[in-house]
Design an enzyme around this catalytic site. Structure first.
Site, PDB file in Angstrom:
ATOM      1  N   CYS A  12       0.875  -1.181   0.000  1.00  0.00           N
ATOM      2  CA  CYS A  12       0.000   0.000   0.000  1.00  0.00           C
ATOM      3  C   CYS A  12       0.906   1.224   0.000  1.00  0.00           C
ATOM      4  O   CYS A  12       0.935   2.005   0.939  1.00  0.00           O
ATOM      5  CB  CYS A  12      -0.934   0.004   1.201  1.00  0.00           C
ATOM      6  SG  CYS A  12      -2.041  -1.400   1.222  1.00  0.00           S
ATOM      7  N   ALA A  13       1.665   1.344  -1.074  1.00  0.00           N
ATOM      8  CA  ALA A  13       2.818   2.242  -1.083  1.00  0.00           C
ATOM      9  C   ALA A  13       2.533   3.648  -1.591  1.00  0.00           C
ATOM     10  O   ALA A  13       3.267   4.582  -1.252  1.00  0.00           O
ATOM     11  CB  ALA A  13       3.911   1.616  -1.940  1.00  0.00           C
ATOM     12  N   GLY A  53       3.876   7.218  -1.958  1.00  0.00           N
ATOM     13  CA  GLY A  53       5.286   6.840  -1.936  1.00  0.00           C
ATOM     14  C   GLY A  53       6.189   7.518  -0.925  1.00  0.00           C
ATOM     15  O   GLY A  53       7.406   7.405  -1.029  1.00  0.00           O
ATOM     16  N   GLY A  54       5.639   8.196   0.061  1.00  0.00           N
ATOM     17  CA  GLY A  54       6.481   8.836   1.077  1.00  0.00           C
ATOM     18  C   GLY A  54       7.374   7.822   1.781  1.00  0.00           C
ATOM     19  O   GLY A  54       8.575   8.064   1.998  1.00  0.00           O
ATOM     20  N   LYS A  55       6.787   6.672   2.083  1.00  0.00           N
ATOM     21  CA  LYS A  55       7.560   5.665   2.822  1.00  0.00           C
ATOM     22  C   LYS A  55       8.482   4.897   1.876  1.00  0.00           C
ATOM     23  O   LYS A  55       9.576   4.484   2.265  1.00  0.00           O
ATOM     24  CB  LYS A  55       6.611   4.740   3.590  1.00  0.00           C
ATOM     25  CG  LYS A  55       5.783   5.532   4.595  1.00  0.00           C
ATOM     26  CD  LYS A  55       4.754   4.713   5.317  1.00  0.00           C
ATOM     27  CE  LYS A  55       3.867   5.590   6.185  1.00  0.00           C
ATOM     28  NZ  LYS A  55       2.918   6.443   5.437  1.00  0.00           N
ATOM     29  N   ASP A  68      -3.630  -5.928  -6.394  1.00  0.00           N
ATOM     30  CA  ASP A  68      -4.497  -5.988  -5.217  1.00  0.00           C
ATOM     31  C   ASP A  68      -3.834  -6.943  -4.230  1.00  0.00           C
ATOM     32  O   ASP A  68      -3.629  -8.120  -4.537  1.00  0.00           O
ATOM     33  CB  ASP A  68      -5.876  -6.516  -5.656  1.00  0.00           C
ATOM     34  CG  ASP A  68      -6.855  -6.570  -4.499  1.00  0.00           C
ATOM     35  OD1 ASP A  68      -6.420  -6.557  -3.325  1.00  0.00           O
ATOM     36  OD2 ASP A  68      -8.067  -6.638  -4.778  1.00  0.00           O
ATOM     37  N   CYS A 116      -3.016   5.457   9.543  1.00  0.00           N
ATOM     38  CA  CYS A 116      -3.090   6.861   9.971  1.00  0.00           C
ATOM     39  C   CYS A 116      -4.460   7.096  10.605  1.00  0.00           C
ATOM     40  O   CYS A 116      -5.155   8.048  10.259  1.00  0.00           O
ATOM     41  CB  CYS A 116      -2.840   7.807   8.808  1.00  0.00           C
ATOM     42  SG  CYS A 116      -3.920   7.549   7.399  1.00  0.00           S
TER      43      CYS A 116
HETATM   44  C1  LIG Z   1      -2.482   5.012   3.563  1.00  0.00           C
HETATM   45  S1  LIG Z   1      -2.402   4.979   1.862  1.00  0.00           S
HETATM   46  C2  LIG Z   1      -0.709   4.666   1.585  1.00  0.00           C
HETATM   47  C3  LIG Z   1       0.243   5.829   1.797  1.00  0.00           C
HETATM   48  C4  LIG Z   1       1.680   5.482   1.410  1.00  0.00           C
HETATM   49  N1  LIG Z   1       2.161   4.314   2.111  1.00  0.00           N
HETATM   50  C5  LIG Z   1       2.656   6.612   1.636  1.00  0.00           C
HETATM   51  O1  LIG Z   1       3.369   6.623   2.628  1.00  0.00           O
HETATM   52  O2  LIG Z   1       2.724   7.509   0.788  1.00  0.00           O
HETATM   53  C6  LIG Z   1      -3.155   3.437   1.526  1.00  0.00           C
HETATM   54  C7  LIG Z   1      -2.953   2.904   0.111  1.00  0.00           C
HETATM   55  O3  LIG Z   1      -3.543   1.596   0.048  1.00  0.00           O
HETATM   56  C8  LIG Z   1      -3.896   1.358  -1.276  1.00  0.00           C
HETATM   57  N2  LIG Z   1      -4.800   0.180  -1.307  1.00  0.00           N
HETATM   58  C9  LIG Z   1      -6.088   0.135  -0.895  1.00  0.00           C
HETATM   59  N3  LIG Z   1      -6.576  -1.124  -1.068  1.00  0.00           N
HETATM   60  C10 LIG Z   1      -5.573  -1.868  -1.590  1.00  0.00           C
HETATM   61  C11 LIG Z   1      -5.455  -3.226  -1.990  1.00  0.00           C
HETATM   62  N4  LIG Z   1      -6.502  -4.075  -1.871  1.00  0.00           N
HETATM   63  N5  LIG Z   1      -4.279  -3.660  -2.478  1.00  0.00           N
HETATM   64  C12 LIG Z   1      -3.225  -2.815  -2.606  1.00  0.00           C
HETATM   65  N6  LIG Z   1      -3.282  -1.510  -2.248  1.00  0.00           N
HETATM   66  C13 LIG Z   1      -4.434  -1.035  -1.739  1.00  0.00           C
HETATM   67  C14 LIG Z   1      -4.504   2.670  -1.704  1.00  0.00           C
HETATM   68  O4  LIG Z   1      -4.498   2.798  -3.115  1.00  0.00           O
HETATM   69  C15 LIG Z   1      -3.607   3.689  -1.005  1.00  0.00           C
HETATM   70  O5  LIG Z   1      -2.628   4.178  -1.886  1.00  0.00           O
END
Ligand SMILES: C[S@@+](CC[C@H](N)C(=O)[O-])C[C@H]1O[C@@H](n2cnc3c(N)ncnc32)[C@H](O)[C@@H]1O
Length: 435
Positions: A247-248, A251-253, A294, A363
């Site tokens: 869930c990147a 991309g901050g992390k 996914d 978060c």
């Molecule tokens: C909290 S945000 C991530 C922020 C990111 N880690 C950062 O630091 O910039 C959650 C992410 O989960 C992704 N997401 C939601 N459901 C998902 C799934 N079933 N599989 C993969 N990614 C998913 C979303 O698209 C979203 O980008």
């Protein structure tokens, strides 16, 4: 003067509160190609400030207007509610002369045939508001009013009324900019006029668009709340390790892990958000393997040394930065999000090498997405143990560590003398080791 900015502010507030659209998306659209795109920089900043204040103070504004209006408006005049709210935000909370705020609101009402019959009402209500401002504000429980019931009840139950008040007080203040630098925090702090936080992030009040700040073009830093920068650090020294960032996007992390020398596989379901991740990494001169998938049906080719799972969540820890969020959500989604997080965590752990560590984070301030999630995981999943977080992992901070050894940042943590320089997003993180 300033009419176009007020009109744009009303359009944006309407899109967020009536149509449930995300403030960030609406603002971006309006400022890029909508009604606000022709505005000069000063007026754009004014639109942002008015909209932000209208949403941060929504409860107080509604209460104040309710006190002054004998009855609610007919449905066909609903847009006047937004015009009045935007006018009230300026009268109650902004450095705008009352007469300007009143006349700009009335001009907008007159310009719309359906609202024209209410121009005297708009004029009278807003003038009265100016006269009664101090009395009304003194009589309001601002924090309670500015937090919708669903969220207030949750926070009161989990954290107690005093903490709920404290969170809401922080949400009324527009936060400053936090950035993560690739190197030389002290040098960049000096160049940007920023403070180096104990956790290593830099905090500043930017004097213009972020893209024009020193170091942006050369990729010296990226925007990231100081709390959001903590989970990746919990993995320790990742240089040379194969790390999955699940869930990147945006991309901050990923950037943190790549900058620390890890070979990162960044996975996210959203192609649009992954495009932003790619652009961010390109600007920073960093690389990662990017996978659009996914997580509930993806399987990696080989296990990882370490994993970061930043699961999708209710995001109630980010209200300081997203004041629209409480008004677009209802809490109904939290149970299904918690179930999805549990599924993702169960899958992710099977991709970890023995002895490897996974950091799970959200978060959110809701225990279902944090403390309770991990308590259940540890109860039900043999072969894993919690590796408690120490103050030394997070720049010496002690308050954000729970008795169990997880990370729980709160909106009022990292207090500073100046309110605007205080605060953190509400994050939860747990560090688990595969035995
Ligand atoms: C909290 S945000 C991530 C922020 C990111 N880690 C950062 O630091 O910039 C959650 C992410 O989960 C992704 N997401 C939601 N459901 C998902 C799934 N079933 N599989 C993969 N990614 C998913 C979303 O698209 C979203 O980008």
């Amino acid at each position: 003067m300033g009419l176009a900015a007020r009109r744009a502010a009303v359009d944006i507030v309407e899109a967020v509160t009536d149509r449930g659209r995300r403030l960030e998306d609406v603002l971006e659209g309006e400022l890029a190609s909508g009604a606000a795109s022709a505005l000069i920089a000063k007026d754009r900043a004014l639109v942002r400030a008015i909209v932000g204040t209208t949403l941060r103070r929504k409860g107080q504004i509604t209460d104040a207007l309710d006190r002054l209006m004998k009855s609610s408006l007919p449905a066909k005049a609903h847009r006047l509610d937004h015009i009045l709210a935007v006018g009230a935000a300026q009268i109650l909370f902004m450095d705008v002369p009352d007469h300007a705020a009143v006349s700009l609101a009335v001009t907008q009402a007159v310009a719309e045939p359906r609202l024209r019959p209410f121009k005297n009402l708009a004029n009278g209500v807003l003038r009265n508001l100016g006269r009664q401002r101090d009395t009304i504000l003194a009589d309001q429980d601002a924090e309670r009013l500015n937090t919708p019931d669903w969220l207030w009840q949750r926070w009161r139950k989990t954290y107690g009324a005093e903490n709920a008040h404290h969170f809401a007080a922080m949400h009324a203040i527009e936060p400053t900019l936090d950035i993560t630098v690739r190197s030389d925090p002290a040098g960049w702090a000096e160049r940007l006029g920023a403070t180096v936080l104990p956790t290593g992030s830099l905090r500043l009040v930017p004097s213009g668009p972020i893209e024009r700040l020193d170091g942006f073009d050369e990729g010296a830093w990226w925007v990231q709340d100081a709390a959001a920068a903590l989970p990746a650090r919990l993995l320790g020294d990742v240089a040379g390790m194969r790390v999955a960032d699940l869930c990147a996007a945006p991309g901050g992390k990923t950037a943190q892990l790549a900058a620390a020398g890890a070979a990162v596989t960044a996975v996210d379901i959203s192609a649009a958000r992954l495009t932003r991740l790619e652009q961010n990494l390109a600007r920073l001169g960093l690389a990662a393997e990017i996978v659009a998938a996914d997580l509930t049906d993806w399987t990696p080719a080989a296990p990882f040394d370490a994993i970061l799972l930043d699961a999708p969540c209710s995001a109630t820890g980010t209200v300081r930065r997203h004041p629209d969020l409480p008004w677009r959500r209802s809490g109904a989604e939290i149970d299904s999000l918690a179930a999805l997080q549990a599924r993702m965590l169960q899958r992710a752990i099977s991709w970890l090498k023995p002895g490897g560590e996974i950091v799970y984070c959200t978060c959110s301030l809701e225990p279902e997405e944090g403390e309770a999630q991990i308590a259940r995981f540890l109860q039900e999943t043999p072969g894993f143990e919690r590796r408690p977080i120490a103050a030394s992992d997070i720049g010496g901070l002690t308050k954000p560590i729970t008795p169990d050894g997880d990370l729980r940042t709160l909106p009022y943590h990292l207090a500073a003398d100046e309110p605007r320089l205080s605060g953190l997003d509400g994050f939860f993180a747990a560090r688990l080791r595969r035995l």
